[in-house]
Design an enzyme around this catalytic site. Sequence first.
Site, PDB file in Angstrom:
ATOM      1  N   GLY A   7       0.810  -1.214   0.000  1.00  0.00           N
ATOM      2  CA  GLY A   7       0.000   0.000   0.000  1.00  0.00           C
ATOM      3  C   GLY A   7       0.840   1.259   0.000  1.00  0.00           C
ATOM      4  O   GLY A   7       0.377   2.330   0.397  1.00  0.00           O
ATOM      5  N   GLY A   8       2.075   1.147  -0.475  1.00  0.00           N
ATOM      6  CA  GLY A   8       3.013   2.251  -0.353  1.00  0.00           C
ATOM      7  C   GLY A   8       2.790   3.397  -1.305  1.00  0.00           C
ATOM      8  O   GLY A   8       3.474   4.422  -1.194  1.00  0.00           O
ATOM      9  N   GLY A  10      -0.249   4.782  -1.521  1.00  0.00           N
ATOM     10  CA  GLY A  10      -1.404   5.481  -0.978  1.00  0.00           C
ATOM     11  C   GLY A  10      -1.035   6.704  -0.169  1.00  0.00           C
ATOM     12  O   GLY A  10       0.137   7.111  -0.095  1.00  0.00           O
ATOM     13  N   ASP A  56      -1.667  -6.957  -6.351  1.00  0.00           N
ATOM     14  CA  ASP A  56      -2.611  -7.066  -5.244  1.00  0.00           C
ATOM     15  C   ASP A  56      -2.016  -7.944  -4.155  1.00  0.00           C
ATOM     16  O   ASP A  56      -1.469  -9.016  -4.434  1.00  0.00           O
ATOM     17  CB  ASP A  56      -3.931  -7.656  -5.752  1.00  0.00           C
ATOM     18  CG  ASP A  56      -5.080  -7.425  -4.790  1.00  0.00           C
ATOM     19  OD1 ASP A  56      -4.937  -7.745  -3.596  1.00  0.00           O
ATOM     20  OD2 ASP A  56      -6.127  -6.925  -5.249  1.00  0.00           O
ATOM     21  N   VAL A  57      -2.150  -7.504  -2.913  1.00  0.00           N
ATOM     22  CA  VAL A  57      -1.598  -8.270  -1.798  1.00  0.00           C
ATOM     23  C   VAL A  57      -2.310  -9.603  -1.622  1.00  0.00           C
ATOM     24  O   VAL A  57      -1.818 -10.497  -0.924  1.00  0.00           O
ATOM     25  CB  VAL A  57      -1.648  -7.422  -0.505  1.00  0.00           C
ATOM     26  CG1 VAL A  57      -3.076  -7.335   0.033  1.00  0.00           C
ATOM     27  CG2 VAL A  57      -0.704  -7.946   0.555  1.00  0.00           C
ATOM     28  N   ALA A  78      -4.805  -1.684   2.657  1.00  0.00           N
ATOM     29  CA  ALA A  78      -6.106  -1.976   3.266  1.00  0.00           C
ATOM     30  C   ALA A  78      -7.159  -1.097   2.624  1.00  0.00           C
ATOM     31  O   ALA A  78      -6.865  -0.030   2.085  1.00  0.00           O
ATOM     32  CB  ALA A  78      -6.078  -1.723   4.773  1.00  0.00           C
ATOM     33  N   TYR A 180     -15.585  -2.314   8.862  1.00  0.00           N
ATOM     34  CA  TYR A 180     -14.179  -1.928   8.755  1.00  0.00           C
ATOM     35  C   TYR A 180     -13.452  -2.203  10.063  1.00  0.00           C
ATOM     36  O   TYR A 180     -12.351  -2.778  10.073  1.00  0.00           O
ATOM     37  CB  TYR A 180     -14.077  -0.445   8.395  1.00  0.00           C
ATOM     38  CG  TYR A 180     -12.684   0.113   8.503  1.00  0.00           C
ATOM     39  CD1 TYR A 180     -11.621  -0.457   7.804  1.00  0.00           C
ATOM     40  CD2 TYR A 180     -12.422   1.230   9.300  1.00  0.00           C
ATOM     41  CE1 TYR A 180     -10.338   0.063   7.899  1.00  0.00           C
ATOM     42  CE2 TYR A 180     -11.140   1.758   9.399  1.00  0.00           C
ATOM     43  CZ  TYR A 180     -10.103   1.169   8.699  1.00  0.00           C
ATOM     44  OH  TYR A 180      -8.833   1.675   8.803  1.00  0.00           O
TER      45      TYR A 180
END
Length: 352
Positions: A7-8, A10, A56-57, A78, A180
Amino acid sequence: MDVLLTGGAGFIGSAIAARLAAAGHRVRVLDALLPAVHPAGGVLNLPDGVEFIRGDVRDGETVERALRGVTAVCHQAAMVGLGLDLDDAPDYVGCNDLGTAVLLAAMARAKVTELVLAGSMVVYGEGSYRCAEHGTVAPGPRRTADLSAGRFEPPCPRCGEPLEPCLVEEDTAPDPRNVYAASKVAQEHLASAWARASGGRVIVLRYHNVYGPGMPRDTPYAGVASIFRSAVARGEAPRVFEDGGQRRDFVHVADVAEANLAALRALAGREPGTFRCYNVGSGQVHTVGEMAAALALAGGGRPPVVTGQYRLGDVRHITADSRRLREELAWRPEVAFEDGMADFAHAPLRGE
């Protein structure tokens, strides 16, 4: 240190990437560039020298490739925010929990044992309250009838009297109040189980309300600061839900990035199989109404409008006690609320 940052690309992730690179770490970013987070088509804002893998993770093969040569993982990927309705539940669970499980399984195979996990204050639900007669209590879910009537403060579950909101410590039992939040609790449990089974080391950073340059613009999944900032930019009055008295801890993204650097430094000295959580907050309590007013004033916009509207999944008050992070990891927030909001009022948002 060689760090995989999921997610780096974001909002928070790109700030962490810049801080890690500035500190001399070798950084590899894995990001799917999902449209909900990257509405401008996936424009990257990463420092020179940072390696980027689009993927995608939840894709095991891609994750295995991204882990090659890595010594630590900073897991930011996330789906965030309260969402629109329960139709979002599969996406939250898929992105947050399945994605974390795929990553942890790959880390175990690759024998990567150090993990910093992006947690959230939402795991605490309604936070911590004190009743004058009954001491510390946990309020029940807020009722639609009360909210519709403008009764926003949760009463004591035992006597019905008003409560005093308190700072939340890390040992407070989880009490997720929306999908969430439930997914973020599950992420922590998965990471804890992984640490025990693999001999890994985990630090969870439970972010409070993060704001700053590069927040996504005009999306229902963005934080309230971004929504207010977008309204000011359009010349509109920020629309404040409830009565604006919701207490929050607004922490600048630069301070969050510094907390991640401090956590990575601390992991190497931890015993195998350890798991530790830290609140990441500014230590300054402000209301949502105060934040909207500060942004409107700094941006030269119209003053906020208090609407009385509500979202059933929202909590009334949630503010952090961040002493553990300060004392154990020698972290200190540097950006004061007034300075941060004045800067944020004119800072670019993602998608502008």
